[in-house]
Design an enzyme around this catalytic site. Structure first.
Site, PDB file in Angstrom:
ATOM      1  N   TYR A  36       0.825  -1.207   0.000  1.00 51.60           N
ATOM      2  CA  TYR A  36       0.000   0.000   0.000  1.00 51.60           C
ATOM      3  C   TYR A  36       0.859   1.258   0.000  1.00 51.60           C
ATOM      4  CZ  TYR A  36      -3.248   3.615   1.436  1.00 51.60           C
ATOM      5  OH  TYR A  36      -3.974   4.780   1.489  1.00 51.60           O
ATOM      6  N   SER A 118      -3.105  13.880   7.747  1.00 50.27           N
ATOM      7  CA  SER A 118      -4.050  13.519   6.697  1.00 50.27           C
ATOM      8  C   SER A 118      -5.471  13.377   7.224  1.00 50.27           C
ATOM      9  CB  SER A 118      -3.620  12.192   6.058  1.00 50.27           C
ATOM     10  OG  SER A 118      -4.588  11.752   5.120  1.00 50.27           O
ATOM     11  N   TYR A 142      -9.355  16.329   2.613  1.00 45.44           N
ATOM     12  CA  TYR A 142     -10.106  15.781   1.500  1.00 45.44           C
ATOM     13  C   TYR A 142     -11.547  16.247   1.702  1.00 45.44           C
ATOM     14  CZ  TYR A 142      -6.337  12.551   0.203  1.00 45.44           C
ATOM     15  OH  TYR A 142      -5.143  12.009  -0.217  1.00 45.44           O
ATOM     16  N   THR A 168      -6.019  19.164  -0.726  1.00 44.28           N
ATOM     17  CA  THR A 168      -5.534  18.317  -1.819  1.00 44.28           C
ATOM     18  C   THR A 168      -6.497  18.405  -2.992  1.00 44.28           C
ATOM     19  OG1 THR A 168      -4.366  16.800  -0.351  1.00 44.28           O
ATOM     20  CG2 THR A 168      -4.993  15.948  -2.502  1.00 44.28           C
ATOM     21  N   LYS A 249      -2.494  21.728  -2.448  1.00 40.76           N
ATOM     22  CA  LYS A 249      -1.551  20.647  -2.732  1.00 40.76           C
ATOM     23  C   LYS A 249      -1.982  19.869  -3.976  1.00 40.76           C
ATOM     24  CE  LYS A 249       0.517  16.494  -0.613  1.00 40.76           C
ATOM     25  NZ  LYS A 249      -0.031  15.459  -1.498  1.00 40.76           N
ATOM     26  N   SER A 272       3.184  18.937  -6.528  1.00 43.55           N
ATOM     27  CA  SER A 272       3.084  17.521  -6.149  1.00 43.55           C
ATOM     28  C   SER A 272       2.307  16.742  -7.194  1.00 43.55           C
ATOM     29  CB  SER A 272       2.370  17.415  -4.792  1.00 43.55           C
ATOM     30  OG  SER A 272       2.099  16.069  -4.452  1.00 43.55           O
ATOM     31  N   HIS A 274       1.215  13.672  -6.020  1.00 43.81           N
ATOM     32  CA  HIS A 274       0.661  12.698  -5.087  1.00 43.81           C
ATOM     33  C   HIS A 274       1.553  11.460  -4.954  1.00 43.81           C
ATOM     34  CE1 HIS A 274      -3.261  12.405  -2.866  1.00 43.81           C
ATOM     35  NE2 HIS A 274      -2.827  11.173  -2.665  1.00 43.81           N
ATOM     36  N   ASP A 316       7.163  18.159  -3.149  1.00 45.74           N
ATOM     37  CA  ASP A 316       7.382  16.804  -2.636  1.00 45.74           C
ATOM     38  C   ASP A 316       7.728  15.885  -3.795  1.00 45.74           C
ATOM     39  OD1 ASP A 316       5.024  16.099  -3.942  1.00 45.74           O
ATOM     40  OD2 ASP A 316       3.849  15.796  -2.135  1.00 45.74           O
ATOM     41  N   GLY A 317       7.855  14.600  -3.507  1.00 47.31           N
ATOM     42  CA  GLY A 317       8.051  13.620  -4.566  1.00 47.31           C
ATOM     43  C   GLY A 317       9.475  13.159  -4.752  1.00 47.31           C
ATOM     44  N   ARG A 340       7.153   8.779   2.092  1.00 44.27           N
ATOM     45  CA  ARG A 340       7.579   7.394   2.305  1.00 44.27           C
ATOM     46  C   ARG A 340       8.780   7.245   3.242  1.00 44.27           C
ATOM     47  NH1 ARG A 340       5.877   7.473  -3.192  1.00 44.27           N
ATOM     48  NH2 ARG A 340       4.165   6.018  -3.642  1.00 44.27           N
TER      49      ARG A 340
END
Length: 356
Positions: A36, A118, A142, A168, A249, A272, A274, A316-317, A340
């Site tokens: 995931y 989140s 969200y 987001t 975002k 971003s 995502h 990010d990313g 991550r």
């Protein structure tokens, strides 16, 4: 137990980079949780591009500079951080460690970083605030089709001392994460959507056929319960229900950054895609950063004439090393968001692993 903690500490001490921490995490995460957190959209091109792009912009260092005292601090929306790092809003962190988002919040306080919680966290807005009251925190939003529910989330974040809303805008529907489809992954039932755990089910929820409190089938959850009309009207609406500044975002184009920066209550834009989890084949955020940063600079001149504070840019990313953070700052970002790597640290050794 104590022996496990000592073993984790010893293993953590041997880690010299993020890849080492990732290897430790692989021994702790369940197969489903690992899949995931790692998943990207479709063939993983966006996911890989996010990582590879950092090696293309090469450094040309200056010499004859006094580096006896190096200051890595930055200012984010008026708050001084010791590190230009924000913990990205990542879902369901209790799948990685029992302390989940609470451990990340405490680590951010210890390290002088910021945290963005989140909507889909496994620890609630209030639990995270209580776990680390002095951490500088944003709340990632969200938008549910049920606007009253969304409004309650916003009000709770404001009441709990969160300093900004991170809206987001790149998830009107869930990305096609084929690697998860292949293994039939669903979120285990013990990991619930903590932020809506106390919400009452409405007739709209019942009609959707999805339990809003359980993550379960993420695609069905997002596609049936979240608002697919992610337009600028939402930004204006947020300005009418709270005083928190909005950070948008999921921006990759200059035109969208300009539209966001024209809104009085917007104070930030996160470049971003995502984490490569939404649309495959997109440009990497780092590639989009210079253009977005330049467009926002022009908008800030116009905002100043209107008496509005400037909009800041973040990215990010694929950030994996300190030099990546440096490159991001050099190309116009105020700070980077890390996702991550912090999950791997959390899985490997809880709060200590996130610190590492």
């Amino acid at each position: 137990d104590e022996d496990d903690e000592q073993s984790d500490a010893a293993s953590l001490a041997k880690c010299v980079n993020v890849d080492d921490v990732k290897s430790l995490a692989a021994k702790k995460l369940t197969k489903g949780a690992a899949a995931y957190y790692a998943a990207g959209a479709e063939d993983g091109h966006s996911l890989q591009e996010n990582l590879q792009v950092w090696g293309r912009d090469l450094l040309r260092p200056r010499v004859f500079m006094d580096v006896s005292n190096v200051d890595m601090s930055t200012e984010v929306l008026g708050t001084r951080l010791q590190l230009p790092i924000i913990a990205a809003p990542t879902a369901l962190l209790r799948m990685a460690h029992d302390e989940g988002e609470k451990a990340v919040a405490r680590s951010c306080r210890t390290m002088g970083a910021a945290m963005c919680l989140s909507t889909t966290a496994s620890c609630s807005i209030e639990e995270v605030a209580q776990a680390s009251p002095s951490t500088y925190r944003w709340f990632q939003l969200y938008v549910y089709k049920d606007r009253e529910r969304t409004k309650r989330l916003v009000e709770r974040a404001e009441a709990s001392g969160y300093s900004a809303l991170c809206l987001t805008v790149d998830l009107p529907v869930l990305g096609n994460r084929t690697s998860l489809k292949k293994i039939g992954f669903t979120v285990p039932p013990q990991y619930t959507m903590a932020n809506v755990a106390q919400e009452k089910e409405t007739s709209q929820d019942s009609a959707s056929g999805v339990d809003m409190k359980k993550a379960g089938d993420r695609k069905a959850y997002v596609n049936k319960l979240y608002d697919q009309a992610l337009t600028l009207e939402l930004v204006e609406w947020l300005g009418g229900i709270c005083k928190l500044p909005v950070v948008v975002k999921g921006v990759l184009r200059e035109e969208d950054a300009v539209l966001a920066a024209a809104m009085p209550n917007v104070r930030g834009v996160v470049v971003s895609n995502h984490g490569g989890r939404q649309l495959d084949g997109t440009v990497a955020p780092l590639s989009a950063l210079p253009g977005v940063a330049g467009a926002v600079r022009e908008c800030n001149a116009a905002r100043a004439r209107r008496g509005l504070p400037p909009v800041e840019v973040y990215v990010d990313g694929g950030v994996r090393r300190g030099r990546d953070v440096f490159k991001a700052l050099a190309l116009g970002a105020k700070a980077v968001l890390l996702g991550r790597p912090l999950i791997w640290g959390l899985a490997a050794a809880g709060e200590d692993g996130v610190n590492k």
